[in-house]
Design an enzyme around this catalytic site. Sequence first.
Site, short mmCIF file in Angstrom:
data_model
loop_
_atom_site.label_atom_id
_atom_site.label_comp_id
_atom_site.label_asym_id
_atom_site.label_seq_id
_atom_site.Cartn_x
_atom_site.Cartn_y
_atom_site.Cartn_z
N ALA A 75 0.68 -1.31 0.45
CA ALA A 75 0.08 0.07 0.23
C ALA A 75 1.30 1.50 -0.50
CB ALA A 75 -0.55 -0.51 0.93
N HIS A 89 -8.53 35.42 -4.72
CA HIS A 89 -10.44 34.61 -4.69
C HIS A 89 -11.44 35.20 -5.82
CE1 HIS A 89 -13.45 35.06 -2.02
NE2 HIS A 89 -13.73 35.72 -1.94
P1 NAI Z 1 6.71 1.92 -1.41
O1 NAI Z 1 7.75 2.32 -1.23
O2 NAI Z 1 5.91 3.81 -2.20
O3 NAI Z 1 5.88 1.30 -0.92
C1 NAI Z 1 5.70 -0.58 -0.99
C2 NAI Z 1 4.87 -0.84 0.24
O4 NAI Z 1 5.30 -2.23 -0.03
C3 NAI Z 1 5.66 -0.41 1.26
O5 NAI Z 1 4.71 0.57 2.13
C4 NAI Z 1 5.83 -1.54 1.89
O6 NAI Z 1 5.89 -2.15 3.48
C5 NAI Z 1 5.31 -2.42 0.79
N1 NAI Z 1 5.85 -3.90 1.19
C6 NAI Z 1 7.11 -4.23 1.22
N2 NAI Z 1 6.83 -5.49 1.34
C7 NAI Z 1 5.87 -5.91 1.10
C8 NAI Z 1 5.62 -8.02 1.42
N3 NAI Z 1 6.10 -8.31 1.68
N4 NAI Z 1 3.83 -7.65 1.29
C9 NAI Z 1 3.21 -6.68 1.41
N5 NAI Z 1 3.86 -4.84 1.57
C10 NAI Z 1 4.85 -5.56 1.75
O7 NAI Z 1 6.39 1.20 -3.40
P2 NAI Z 1 6.50 1.46 -4.06
O8 NAI Z 1 4.93 2.07 -4.55
O9 NAI Z 1 6.67 0.22 -4.99
O10 NAI Z 1 6.55 2.44 -5.36
C11 NAI Z 1 8.09 2.53 -5.46
C12 NAI Z 1 8.24 3.94 -5.36
O11 NAI Z 1 8.13 4.98 -7.15
C13 NAI Z 1 7.89 5.08 -4.24
O12 NAI Z 1 8.62 5.14 -3.30
C14 NAI Z 1 8.13 6.23 -5.36
O13 NAI Z 1 9.77 6.15 -4.91
C15 NAI Z 1 8.48 5.59 -6.83
N6 NAI Z 1 6.78 6.86 -6.61
C16 NAI Z 1 6.24 7.72 -6.86
C17 NAI Z 1 5.41 8.21 -7.41
C18 NAI Z 1 4.53 9.61 -7.17
O14 NAI Z 1 5.99 10.35 -7.38
N7 NAI Z 1 3.33 10.29 -7.36
C19 NAI Z 1 3.99 7.28 -7.24
C20 NAI Z 1 4.81 6.23 -6.85
C21 NAI Z 1 6.04 5.67 -7.34
#
Ligand code: NAI
Length: 474
Positions: free
Chosen positions: A190, A453
């Site tokens: 999430a 505004h």
């Molecule tokens: P994330 O680091 O945001 O979230 C990964 C989630 O997966 C964490 O909450 C973690 O606790 C959970 N997790 C890890 N291992 C797990 C497991 N075995 N079982 C269940 N949950 C688990 O990484 P995400 O969503 O993959 O995105 C990667 C990166 O890409 C982000 O950290 C961000 O830097 C970048 N990104 C940025 C965006 C934005 O700026 N709007 C949009 C999408 C990605």
Amino acid sequence: MAKQFDVVVIGAGPGGYVAAIRAGQLGLSVACIESQPYADPKGEVRLGGTCLNEGCIPSKALLQSSELFEQANHSFVMHGITADSIKMDVATMVRRKDNIVGQLTGGIRSLFKKYKVTLLPGHGKFAGRGDDVWLVDVNGEIVEAKHVVVATGSRARHLDGIPVDNKIICDNAGALCFDKAPKRLGVIGAGVIGLELGSVWKRLGSEVTILEALPDFLAAADPAVAKEAWKVFTQKQGLNIQLGVKINKVTQSKKGVTIDFELGDEEKSLEVDRLIVSVGRIPNTSNLGIETVDLKLDDRGRVDVDGHCRTNLPNVWAVGDVIRGPMLAHKGMEEGVMVAELIAGQAGHVNYDAIPWVIYTHPEIAWVGKTEQQLKNEGVEYRTGQIPFAANGRALGQGDTTGFIKMLADAKTDRILGVHIIGNNASELIAEAVVAMEFGASSEDIARICHAHPTLSEAMHETALAVDKRSLHF
Ligand code: NAI
Ligand code: FAD
């Protein structure tokens, strides 16, 4: 004789292509190496990296389309607009996204021409060291570089025993190309991708279950924002988010994907038609010849750099997702600019304390600086102002009053330490806070600025006034 450049950049994502363009603008001879065609119809190398091809841009295109569909279905009616049958053609939505990606990646090719950046298609890696130059291998051809910028980015982390085929079990690449909204969608993680892409497919009709390992929701965000987001996503929007989950087994069959997991003391099982695995990203450092030149990695496998993106090797720099810090496109771009300017003898700098975060859900979430929890942990004395969008005339007119702006300011100096927004257009509103923090402004500075505004930005004004307990409209 080998081709020679002042700067060779490995990787054409936001960190790399920006470093290359800025170096070209500064009159340096520069080449940029890129290996990936991504989804290019002709199989040619595409520029823009993860961000343009499989990340920021395509995800935001789908978020926009799906949000319009959601509004047409649920929000238009309050304006007196009704329509008999609203349909979503997923193929058209995905084609529109692909066209935007094509337009932007093509745009970078044009910018490379404009700023005389030589594109070297192929895989780049260190081949050794010559006299005052680095030798870089591009598909077997050696080029010489006075400076090398490593900008190889990151790739999706996968989990053992969960084979990603990018058809049924997908990482970000597959999850941006579904041919239809799956009836039942599972998401592991999430985090930012889980929430953004989970929202896209939920709006288009999927039943979405997100399984998160951590017990806390959006742990990186300010606790008040995370609490509000939890309420909106789970109660109003119907995203089924399970926290504190331990995934035991994932099996694929003709019926779909079965996920066996533990939730507290209970053993549970979830059947879905498609699964997105979004559990973070890992830096691309393999097959880069780092052993050949002894490029140092940090304890998390990222290229080790100092505050100015210098590695342990002279004239070798690294930027973007492959180094420490948040994996965000704009952070990589700023580093690219800084490194090019330092190479050209200028005074490049990145203020890592003023890098904004945005999550493009609806409502959007955006922040810059410290959270209230961080300030408490650090023992910093602060004052808080918080204003709900329900007290903002423009938000009411737009029919979208969810959320608030919260400002944290130093109790003694009044300097702004953090600004946290959940609400419509948070991604745009945060820019004012970033500017304020970049220039060391106080909440009083914002309070004394005339805001148009009626605008959502008036909520920022009111929030700054609220820090001093003198908001005018709340
Ligand atoms: P994330 O680091 O945001 O979230 C990964 C989630 O997966 C964490 O909450 C973690 O606790 C959970 N997790 C890890 N291992 C797990 C497991 N075995 N079982 C269940 N949950 C688990 O990484 P995400 O969503 O993959 O995105 C990667 C990166 O890409 C982000 O950290 C961000 O830097 C970048 N990104 C940025 C965006 C934005 O700026 N709007 C949009 C999408 C990605
Ligand atoms: P990358 O973009 O990963 O680019 C690196 C490039 O180097 C790649 O093209 C790769 O093919 C190439 N390469 C690697 N090794 C070699 C080699 N040896 N030789 C030649 N080429 C090589 N960030 C935001 O700020 N806002 C967002 O809204 C946002 N949304 C995202 C949504 C998703 C679904 C994902 C996955 C990411 C998102 N991000 C977002 C994160 C953003 O995409 C990354 O932070 C950004 O792309 C990192 O830029 P980079 O240049 O470091 O690396």
